[in-house]
Structures are given as C-alpha cells and as structure tokens.
Design an enzyme around this catalytic site. Sequence first.
Site, PDB file in Angstrom:
ATOM      1  N   ASP A  97       6.834  21.880  42.275  1.00  0.00           N
ATOM      2  CA  ASP A  97       7.845  22.922  42.144  1.00  0.00           C
ATOM      3  C   ASP A  97       7.119  24.271  42.249  1.00  0.00           C
ATOM      4  O   ASP A  97       5.898  24.336  42.422  1.00  0.00           O
ATOM      5  CB  ASP A  97       8.638  22.765  40.836  1.00  0.00           C
ATOM      6  CG  ASP A  97       9.980  23.518  40.889  1.00  0.00           C
ATOM      7  OD1 ASP A  97      10.184  24.309  41.830  1.00  0.00           O
ATOM      8  OD2 ASP A  97      10.805  23.328  39.985  1.00  0.00           O
TER       9      ASP A  97
HETATM   10  C1  BGC Z   1      13.273  25.337  41.061  1.00  0.00           C
HETATM   11  C2  BGC Z   1      13.538  24.204  42.010  1.00  0.00           C
HETATM   12  C3  BGC Z   1      13.727  24.709  43.418  1.00  0.00           C
HETATM   13  C4  BGC Z   1      12.523  25.544  43.810  1.00  0.00           C
HETATM   14  C5  BGC Z   1      12.595  26.071  45.224  1.00  0.00           C
HETATM   15  C6  BGC Z   1      12.227  26.307  41.577  1.00  0.00           C
HETATM   16  O1  BGC Z   1      12.194  27.457  40.812  1.00  0.00           O
HETATM   17  O2  BGC Z   1      12.853  24.828  39.830  1.00  0.00           O
HETATM   18  O3  BGC Z   1      14.661  23.483  41.581  1.00  0.00           O
HETATM   19  O4  BGC Z   1      13.913  23.646  44.298  1.00  0.00           O
HETATM   20  O5  BGC Z   1      12.442  26.657  42.928  1.00  0.00           O
HETATM   21  O6  BGC Z   1      13.552  27.033  45.376  1.00  0.00           O
END
Ligand code: BGC
Length: 776
Positions: free
Chosen positions: A311
């Site tokens: 993530d």
């Molecule tokens: C979130 C994810 C997301 C990623 C990309 C992160 O801050 O936790 O759910 O897919 O950003 O945007």
Amino acid sequence: MMLRNLLLSLTAVALPAMAYDPITLPVIPPDPAIEKKVAETLSKMTLEEKIGQMTQIQLDILGEKGPDGKFRLVKEKLDTVIGIYKVGSILNAPYSYCLDAETWNVIIPQIQEASMKYIGIPCIYGLDQNHGTTYTNGGTLFPQNLNVAASFDTGLCRRAAEITAYETRASDCPWTFSPTMDLARDPRWPRFWENYGEDPLVNALMGAAAVKGFQGDDPNHVDKNHIAVSLKHFMGYGVPYSGKDRTPAYISPSDLREKHFAPYLEAIKYGALTIMVNSSSINGTPVHADPLLLTQWLKNDLQWDGLIVTDWADINNLYTREKVAKDKKDAIRIAINAGIDMAMEPYKVDYCEILRELVEEGSVPMSRIDDAAARALRLKYRLGLFDRPNTLLKDYPKFASKEFHQAALDGAAETMVLLKNDDNILPFKSGTRLLVTGPTATSMRSLNGGWTYTWQGHLTDTYAKDYNTILEALTNEFGAANVTYVPTVTFNNEGSYQDEIVADSEAAIKAAANADAIVICIGENSYCETPGNLSDLHLSVNQRDMVKSLAKTGKPIVLILNEGRPRIIADIEPLANAVVDIILPGNFGGDALAELLAGKRNFSARLPFTYPREINSLVTYDYKVSEEVGKMEGVYDYDARVNVQWPFGYGKSYTTFEYSDMRVDKKEFNASDVLTVTVKVTNTGTRDGKDTVLLFSSDKAASVVPDNKRLRGFTKLALMPGETREVRFTIPATDLAFVNAAGKWTLEEGDFTLSIGNQTVPIYCTTTKIWDRPNL
Ligand code: BGC
C-alpha cells in the site's frame, strides 16, 4: 386460481444457497504459453529493468496541470521515470480534480508509448475504482461495498464489478485496487464502509463475485472488457485496537485463519491476480515485513502466482512509523525478502537504486528479484497488455449508458435497510405532506462517501450535480407542493468533514405544522482513511439535538441514516416512527430512496453488521457466549450483556415472511459428510417481496471458546404474497470446523445446532478430525 396453483407447484423447486467453494491447487493453473513468454522476456532483462517492474510511482510525479486546467504529462519527467528508472507501473489520479475518460485516453497511451520505447514492456496503470468508476468523471457510480453486502445479492456485486471493469478499460486502465475485504468489525474505523460487513462468509462470497465481475472467468486471459483486481488490504486491517486508521491490530491465531483469511482465500480461488497489503501490524509484526503471511500463506500454501503490491509508501513506513527497520535500505530489504513484489513508492525513485545495491551486496537474492519481476510480467501477459497496450473509449459505447445507470439505481434500492416502521407509517400514502431537513438531505457527498471523483469525495457536489440529492428525488416523487425543505444542521464543505453549521430550529418547527411527517436526513459527510478518524462514535450532538427539537412537534418522524459506519443514535431512535439506513448508496441513492418511501419498490436489504447501542458494547454477531452469559438462568450474573441497537442480518420489508419445516438430512455426521439443509419460506404478507435466508451454526461446546453463532450460508429470493418456496443449503461438514489452540483446523465430536430464523435443528458430530494443511 391458476396463479395460485402455479405458486404452489413452485414449492417443489428448491433454491440453492451460497456457501464456500472447494479449492484446487494451484489456484490459477499456469498457461504454458504465457509462462514461456515470461521466461523469455525475463531472460533478456537487466537488473535495473527487473527492479523497474517492481516499482510503482504515482501520476503526479510525471506531469502537471496545464493552462487548460487539465493534467498533462511532462516529457522530461517521463524520460526520467520510465527512461532511466524503467518504472513498470503508475497509479492514481490527481487529488483536486477528476479526469474524464477522454483525458485518460491521452495520458495513458503516452505512458505506454514511453514504456514501449524505453523498456519494450507495457506499463500497468492502476486506479482505485472502488464503488464504480471512481476516478473517471462521467462514469457510473454504484453503492459502496457495505451497501452491496446489505443486499446479500452476489449477483449485484458481480454486475457492478463488470460494469466498472468495462468503464475502466474505456479509460485505458487495466487494473483496479479493489475489492476491499478487510471485514468491517469495528465501527470506529474510518474505512468500515469500504468492506462487505463484519462476516467472513459474506466478505468471501461478495469478494469472489467481485473478482468474477472484474476479471471475467479466465484469469490467464483477461479480455478487453475486464481488468485485474487487487484484493486489499491483506489482512487484519479492519480491527485496529485504537479504532484509528493504519494502527496495530491484535488478532488471535484462530481468528486470523478462520475469519480474516477466509475472504482472501475465497477470492483467490477465482483467480485474483494481485493483492495489496495491510499498512499496519498484526500482533507486533507489520504485514509488509511478514514472510509467514506473504510468502508462506499466499504464495507457498496456495501455490498462487499473482503479484503482491504494497500500500501507499508502506515500505518507508517500516522505518518511519513501525520502527522495525533502521532506515530505508533496511526497510526495502525486509519487505522484498518477506515477499513484496511491487513497491507503491509514490514519490521517489531512489527505491530502485537502493534495491539494486541490496542485490549487488547479496542482501536480497537475485532469485527473489526474478520471481517478483516474473510475477509483474505474468500479470501483464495475462491482461493482454503486450498485444493491446491501450483500450480506448471509442470502443466502449456503453460507457455511462442508461443500462449501466439503471443497474446502479436498481442496485441502490436493494441495499437500503428498513430498520423500524411503527404502525406501517411507510410507505407514505400519496398526498402526504413532507417536511424534509437534515444535513444529508442536500448532499451528494453524503450519498457517495469517499473514493468518489476524488479520494476524499470532497468535490462530489460539483461533479455529481446532475444526479438527485434526497431532497430533489423526494420532490420529484411526491411533488413540489407536498415537499417543504428547511435547513437545520448542514455540513460546512469548506471545513473538515465533521464541521457542521447549525441553524435555529424554529423555522423547521414552524414548517412542521403544515406537514404530515418529518423526514430527517442525518449521518456523515464524505471522508476516507485517516482524515475520517473519529473521537466519538455517537452521531454529532448538533444532529441529535435537531431530532430532539423536531420530535417535540409531535409529528411522525422518519430518520434516514446516510452514514459510512453505524453512528450511535440510542437517544434519538425512540423518537422516530421509522428508520431507514441507506448507508452510502451512490449517485442514484436519492432516487432509490424516494421510490422505496413511495412504495413503488419494497425494502429487501439486511444489516451486514451489528448496529451498536452502547459505546462500550461494540460487538459483532459472532461474540463469545460468555459475553452475555449473565442473562442465563442458574448462572451467576457477571453483568455481561450484548445490548445492540439492531443485530446483524436485521432488516424489515413491507411484507412479512415465515419459515417452516426446516430439515437437515443427517442427525449425526462426521468430517467427510455434506449436510443438506432445507427450509420453507412463505410470503405471509400482502406485497411482493424479497427475503434473505441466513443459515447459522452453533457449536455447543469446544476445546476453544466457541462463537455464539456463525453464518454458514445465505440466499435471497423473491416471493409473491402467499407463495412458498423451499431453499436448500449444501454445507460440507468441514465448514463447521474451527482453528484450535495449536493453529490447526479441527472438527470436534459433540453437539451443534443449525438455525434459520425461528427454526432450529440439533445435530451431532460423531468423530473428531484435525487437519494438517493449515489454511485450506
Ligand atoms: C489506500 C489504498 C489505495 C491506495 C492507492 C492507499 O492510501 O490505503 O486502499 O488503494 O492508497 O490509492
């Protein structure tokens, strides 16, 4: 009379219900032709190119906002990121505006061109299309996942994912960071609404349906109408001890395998191609640093050959937040060796250089790099990106079509939960004069929640201005002459999502004199992730005071809850004659609600979570018996009480249903048996309606404290007044097993009960069996 005979004849046809599917290994049987191409491509790549395939950078790094206000790429930036660092993946959309499909159709082909020119390998773009086509302005937005769970209809889940995949391909993007299946088990957590509720089976079956919808049926050959998923956030993210986003979870080994892993396992059975990792830690180990969960459970035990992506900046978090690494280099070493294949390194490409150093020093083996790069290449071959790097809007004529909008409207209506309807105040009779008030009555932000046009959904009132708010939809449905709106509490969209503006309630109280009922729309403004953290789960004082003042008018009150998590309303619920929880139903939520309140449609959704009544009683339905043993006769009362506002699975309809004649084909069973459970369901009311049939099991005594009950299967069926149908559940006895103190799956000898509604059947397991394979 003929109709009646036809209906009676239907009772003979048993409707099959949903439960877990068996697994075969490897979960995605490799395609030899693809494997050959992966090996050939890999053999020609340099170390830098392989590391580039393990890197994902965010879009902002590649461009800027042009004079026309639209995002544009900057050649020098592309030349650096793709030309020098060979970065193989890009993600995300700008923060403060939403791109349309035409603009994506300019940007992504330019990225592909650079990628083919400098690397000879297509780039893979990824977007959070989290409840429909989030990041493409004009795309179709569906209810959020928590709503989809409330429908208990996996068909709706699959269809929403299919449409989203189609529109995402029209935006030239082949990959989404969806579905989210973390288990919504703590309403304090600001991402509660992104998941399919608190139950593992519901998350598992919805997640599997989403995978089929997004990817299609053949994960080796994803066609041009489908996209790759990223199951997220593996795993245990949904139960932070503090209730705050991205903070540590403490999960028993049994719960980790039995509950948190179950949705991932089920979705992987349908060929999920990628998985994103939980940003935080479980029992002291950050998941990004955990070889047991990443390499052993996913890659080795399941023989899963997909790709694991971090993530947002989470490798960095291993040293900045989690403190398990001393610096960035140490963090990269730990994460890649634990099993991370691609780093979502949003802002900086120095990760590529550091990883190269680690390989040259021997701290990260070359075999790990080859494995990770091969997984990225395999994904690109499976998506057909080498043959078809771009998919353009002109080939997707159904983008944002009436057909897709109708699916979103029908879907929204299936996801709204009728929680209270005293004296059948709903549906409103025609000509009823309504006073409408409350902050969510006029907010498209509230209808949609986060991940809507932007990450926080903060611009939704502008982007979705052509869709109807609740007020607009009620006015259309009941007529302007019958609907009066008076603002009381409203959201301050200039401030944080919790900022409210409070007007004197006198005007609303006065207007109530001419109304037959007051529709008070309460809940939350949009938020997402950390900005949505709460210090108090109660609904805001302003909103509760507003309800209390209006209740003094003596007019019937209908509360519309429009919120991403169950905010506590114990003090105002008794003041309401009816309560509907619409959760976050999307752009068509206002219209769907108006049709339901007018009785043009019937309510059929059920709560996929437990609605709490007390802040100190945040339980899920599968609590331990000892949590409420105090109420049992003959047992010392420890004052343990499960005191909830509405239980998991609760939801009313304008008609009524009765269950009868529940049968189980075996009174005694062992681990090799399959149990067939049947029950008759009758619509005993006067309207067409849909019922959700939930099958629960209870283990009466076990070697670890058993759960009060567990959901083992569910189905939803439509019945006409007077109609009876039989529902059949086919449950392998192994589904009744649990993970014992030694971490092994076990089915123990002893008494169980199976129950559906008011029907219960005792059954007896004759032999104990313990499994050697840990996760299956
Ligand atoms: C979130 C994810 C997301 C990623 C990309 C992160 O801050 O936790 O759910 O897919 O950003 O945007």
